[in-house]
Design an enzyme around this catalytic site. Structure first.
Site, PDB file in Angstrom:
ATOM      1  N   PHE A   9      -2.954  -3.678  20.644  1.00 13.47           N
ATOM      2  CA  PHE A   9      -1.690  -4.673  20.387  1.00 13.47           C
ATOM      3  C   PHE A   9      -0.289  -3.704  20.900  1.00 13.47           C
ATOM      4  O   PHE A   9       0.144  -2.637  20.424  1.00 13.47           O
ATOM      5  CB  PHE A   9      -1.511  -4.622  19.010  1.00 13.47           C
ATOM      6  CG  PHE A   9      -2.745  -5.432  18.384  1.00 13.47           C
ATOM      7  CD1 PHE A   9      -2.932  -6.888  18.495  1.00 13.47           C
ATOM      8  CD2 PHE A   9      -3.624  -4.732  17.705  1.00 13.47           C
ATOM      9  CE1 PHE A   9      -3.895  -7.459  17.818  1.00 13.47           C
ATOM     10  CE2 PHE A   9      -4.711  -5.444  17.218  1.00 13.47           C
ATOM     11  CZ  PHE A   9      -4.908  -6.651  17.301  1.00 13.47           C
ATOM     12  N   HIS A  28     -10.242   1.065  11.571  1.00 12.91           N
ATOM     13  CA  HIS A  28      -9.603   2.099  12.285  1.00 12.91           C
ATOM     14  C   HIS A  28     -10.012   2.345  13.513  1.00 12.91           C
ATOM     15  O   HIS A  28     -11.210   1.897  14.137  1.00 12.91           O
ATOM     16  CB  HIS A  28     -10.111   3.539  11.561  1.00 12.91           C
ATOM     17  CG  HIS A  28      -9.527   3.553  10.209  1.00 12.91           C
ATOM     18  ND1 HIS A  28     -10.027   4.542   9.271  1.00 12.91           N
ATOM     19  CD2 HIS A  28      -8.492   2.876   9.425  1.00 12.91           C
ATOM     20  CE1 HIS A  28      -9.277   4.232   8.046  1.00 12.91           C
ATOM     21  NE2 HIS A  28      -8.556   3.596   8.264  1.00 12.91           N
ATOM     22  N   TYR A  60       0.765  -1.147  -0.075  1.00  9.75           N
ATOM     23  CA  TYR A  60       0.066   0.100   0.019  1.00  9.75           C
ATOM     24  C   TYR A  60       0.867   1.199  -0.009  1.00  9.75           C
ATOM     25  O   TYR A  60       0.659   2.162  -0.863  1.00  9.75           O
ATOM     26  CB  TYR A  60      -0.971  -0.116   1.063  1.00  9.75           C
ATOM     27  CG  TYR A  60      -1.601   1.447   1.531  1.00  9.75           C
ATOM     28  CD1 TYR A  60      -2.276   1.968   0.393  1.00  9.75           C
ATOM     29  CD2 TYR A  60      -1.420   2.007   2.772  1.00  9.75           C
ATOM     30  CE1 TYR A  60      -3.107   3.153   0.745  1.00  9.75           C
ATOM     31  CE2 TYR A  60      -1.888   3.098   3.080  1.00  9.75           C
ATOM     32  CZ  TYR A  60      -2.780   3.795   1.934  1.00  9.75           C
ATOM     33  OH  TYR A  60      -3.354   4.938   1.957  1.00  9.75           O
TER      34      TYR A  60
END
Length: 324
Positions: A206, A187, A139
């Site tokens: 995380f 998101h 990306y």
């Protein structure tokens, strides 16, 4: 007419809502991720695909296009790793088709929606436009490739362009008519709000052992309307001849930790979150913060919305029915 490619998506639709106040606007979208109902009714809607020459050319044949603003891209980092072909085909090859068509019809003003993913794992605490660009996923590579294409096209063909690299778009329109509506949603702010609505069992965080003030990652958040206004300033700079080419970061310059985001969501909603702290994800930098000093100095852009206001607008949107 200003052609907004990807104008039915999250950021594109907010831009269109602001832009129709001063410009005739056309929107090209294939609705693969965007929403037809998100497009302001004052805009002219063209259903078609960025990579289809016939779809794109038809618009330029039938309308006088003064500038193009390009938001259409696949943008899921994880998906780009699994299926890079999709990202290079749409984000790079599709953009190349668009640019070639523009040049054929002598349209040479272009605003490109880029990303902080072009920087990869940052070497600077606060990123400026001069920070090293080393993407770590397809990306980010696809966006940086387009930036290089734009630089080359500018030198060879006289293309005038502005690249806007932004970090985490968030929030919703103040009237809650349009907002963030992704499937799947990746998101943080909408995920937290969905959890607080009872739509998710918990929030996964995380990493809680980063070298930050509370151990969680710090990211830069900007209200989507602030982003839209930056695009309009950039467009006007091109249309007025104030700028030929430039690249700008769009950020708040401070950053907020994951825990701060969750706590602000709790304060806005009056609800308590269930948090599951787990291991770090590979490739997640501790901090991603942007300096927007350049665009402030050159175009006068500053973000107006606080984190609390960003989340309040998002919460108002989330309490409405999602767009179809």
């Amino acid at each position: 007419m200003i052609l907004v490619v990807g104008g039915a998506g999250y950021i594109g639709s907010h831009l269109v809502k602001e832009l129709v106040e001063t410009q005739e606007v056309g929107v090209l979208d294939n609705f693969s991720t965007g929403h037809r109902n998100a497009v302001d009714k004052q805009a002219v809607l063209f259903e078609g695909d960025l990579g289809n020459v016939q779809d794109v050319e038809k618009i330029f044949q039938e309308h006088q296009i003064d500038a193009v603003m390009h938001f259409a891209a696949n943008s899921l980092v994880g998906e780009s790793v699994v299926d890079p072909s999709k990202y290079y085909q749409n984000n790079v090859a599709g953009t190349l088709t668009l640019l070639q068509t523009m040049l054929k019809y002598k349209v040479k003003k272009f605003i490109f929606s880029s990303t902080a993913a072009t920087y990869g794992i940052p070497e600077d605490d606060v990123l400026t436009e001069k920070s090293i660009t080393k993407p770590i996923n397809p990306y980010g590579h696809s966006k940086l490739m387009v930036e290089q294409i734009l630089a080359d096209f500018s030198k060879a063909y006289g293309l005038n362009y502005i690249v806007l690299r932004y970090f985490n778009a968030a929030g919703a329109h103040t009237l809650a008519e349009i907002g963030e509506n992704h499937d799947p949603e990746t998101h943080l702010i909408p995920i937290v709000l969905e959890h607080l609505q009872g739509k998710r069992e918990k929030i996964s965080v995380f990493g809680s052992d980063y070298d930050t003030k509370d151990g969680t990652c710090i990211r830069d958040y900007i209200h989507v309307t602030d982003l839209a206004n930056a695009h309009i300033l950039a467009l006007n700079a091109l249309l007025n001849g104030d700028k030929d080419t430039s690249t700008y970061n769009l950020g708040n310059g401070k950053g907020y930790s994951v825990n701060e985001i969750i706590q602000t969501c709790e304060a806005v909603t009056g609800r308590k979150a269930t948090i599951d702290y787990s291991e770090r994800r590979a490739g997640d930098p501790a901090q991603l913060i942007a300096s927007s000093a350049k665009i402030e100095q050159e175009l006068g852009w500053v973000p107006n919305y606080s984190l609390k206001e960003i989340i309040e607008s998002a919460w108002n949107w989330h309490q409405r029915s999602p767009l179809s």
